[in-house]
Design a protein around this motif. Structure first.
Motif, short mmCIF file in Angstrom:
data_model
loop_
_atom_site.label_atom_id
_atom_site.label_comp_id
_atom_site.label_asym_id
_atom_site.label_seq_id
_atom_site.Cartn_x
_atom_site.Cartn_y
_atom_site.Cartn_z
N UNK A 64 -13.93 25.41 9.14
CA UNK A 64 -14.67 25.39 7.89
C UNK A 64 -16.16 25.32 8.23
N UNK A 65 -16.94 26.21 7.69
CA UNK A 65 -18.38 26.18 7.90
C UNK A 65 -19.05 25.95 6.56
N UNK A 66 -19.82 24.89 6.47
CA UNK A 66 -20.55 24.55 5.26
C UNK A 66 -22.03 24.56 5.57
N UNK A 67 -22.85 24.82 4.56
CA UNK A 67 -24.29 24.88 4.83
C UNK A 67 -25.08 23.78 4.14
N UNK A 68 -24.76 23.43 2.94
CA UNK A 68 -25.48 22.38 2.24
C UNK A 68 -24.47 21.36 1.77
N UNK A 69 -24.64 20.14 2.24
CA UNK A 69 -23.67 19.10 1.94
C UNK A 69 -24.39 17.89 1.39
N UNK A 70 -24.07 17.47 0.17
CA UNK A 70 -24.67 16.25 -0.36
C UNK A 70 -24.33 15.06 0.55
N UNK A 71 -25.20 14.08 0.59
CA UNK A 71 -25.05 12.95 1.49
C UNK A 71 -23.68 12.28 1.36
N UNK A 72 -23.22 12.03 0.14
CA UNK A 72 -21.93 11.38 -0.05
C UNK A 72 -20.80 12.25 0.50
N UNK A 73 -20.84 13.54 0.21
CA UNK A 73 -19.82 14.45 0.71
C UNK A 73 -19.84 14.52 2.23
N UNK A 74 -21.02 14.47 2.82
CA UNK A 74 -21.13 14.51 4.28
C UNK A 74 -20.39 13.33 4.88
N UNK A 75 -20.59 12.16 4.33
CA UNK A 75 -19.91 10.96 4.82
C UNK A 75 -18.40 11.12 4.74
N UNK A 76 -17.92 11.68 3.66
CA UNK A 76 -16.48 11.90 3.51
C UNK A 76 -15.98 12.92 4.53
N UNK A 77 -16.74 13.96 4.80
CA UNK A 77 -16.32 15.00 5.73
C UNK A 77 -16.23 14.50 7.16
N UNK A 78 -17.17 13.68 7.59
CA UNK A 78 -17.14 13.21 8.98
C UNK A 78 -16.07 12.15 9.20
N UNK A 79 -15.53 11.60 8.13
CA UNK A 79 -14.45 10.62 8.24
C UNK A 79 -13.08 11.27 8.14
N UNK A 80 -12.99 12.53 8.48
CA UNK A 80 -11.74 13.28 8.43
C UNK A 80 -10.73 12.66 9.39
N UNK A 109 -17.05 31.33 17.61
CA UNK A 109 -16.07 31.46 18.69
C UNK A 109 -15.27 30.17 18.85
N UNK A 110 -15.95 29.03 18.79
CA UNK A 110 -15.27 27.73 18.88
C UNK A 110 -14.28 27.59 17.72
N UNK A 111 -14.72 27.95 16.52
CA UNK A 111 -13.85 27.86 15.34
C UNK A 111 -12.62 28.75 15.50
N UNK A 112 -12.80 29.94 16.05
CA UNK A 112 -11.69 30.86 16.26
C UNK A 112 -10.72 30.32 17.31
N UNK A 113 -11.25 29.79 18.39
CA UNK A 113 -10.41 29.29 19.48
C UNK A 113 -9.62 28.05 19.09
N UNK A 114 -10.21 27.22 18.25
CA UNK A 114 -9.59 25.92 17.97
C UNK A 114 -9.11 25.77 16.53
N UNK A 128 -10.27 21.47 14.56
CA UNK A 128 -11.63 20.94 14.47
C UNK A 128 -12.27 21.47 13.19
N UNK A 129 -13.07 20.64 12.57
CA UNK A 129 -13.85 21.08 11.41
C UNK A 129 -15.29 21.26 11.89
N UNK A 170 -18.84 24.08 27.18
CA UNK A 170 -19.30 22.69 27.08
C UNK A 170 -18.83 22.06 25.76
N UNK A 171 -18.84 22.82 24.69
CA UNK A 171 -18.36 22.32 23.40
C UNK A 171 -16.86 22.06 23.48
N UNK A 172 -16.13 23.00 24.06
CA UNK A 172 -14.68 22.85 24.20
C UNK A 172 -14.34 21.62 25.03
N UNK A 173 -15.07 21.39 26.10
CA UNK A 173 -14.84 20.22 26.93
C UNK A 173 -15.05 18.93 26.13
#
Length: 107
Positions: free
Chosen positions: A1-17, A43-48, A52-53, A97-100
């Protein structure tokens, strides 16, 4: 999932997945190295796939979130696991490096 603008409250909820690492790309539309990161993250999104979000945060539109995590240069990647930052890297980061970094947190 790729998001571009995330309100602060929503961001907190997303990182607590639960059970899924969340990779956040702090970027700006005018930033050349940030544009270089876009296909790398795709590429990372496609591979994984569903393991991963990936979230993109525009620092110009979400300055408060960038300040909260002390983002001082862009691009900056921060990997969150259960809401806590577990890995951080500034600059253009290669897929390997990201995959690792993700390996320990993907189920």
């Amino acid at each position: 999932m790729l998001l571009h603008t995330v309100p602060r409250k929503s961001f907190s909820e997303l990182i607590n997945s639960p059970g899924m690492p969340v990779l956040v790309d702090f970027y700006a539309a005018w930033c050349g190295p940030c544009k270089t990161m876009a296909p790398i993250l795709e590429q990372v999104a496609t591979q994984h796939g569903g393991k991963v979000r990936i979230i993109k945060i525009d620092v110009d539109r979400n300055a408060a979130v960038a300040q909260q995590f002390r983002v001082q240069s862009i691009p900056t990647l921060i990997l969150f696991h259960q809401g806590k930052p577990v890995w951080r890297q500034a600059g253009v980061v290669p897929v390997a490096q990201i995959t690792q970094a993700l390996q320990a947190y993907m189920s």
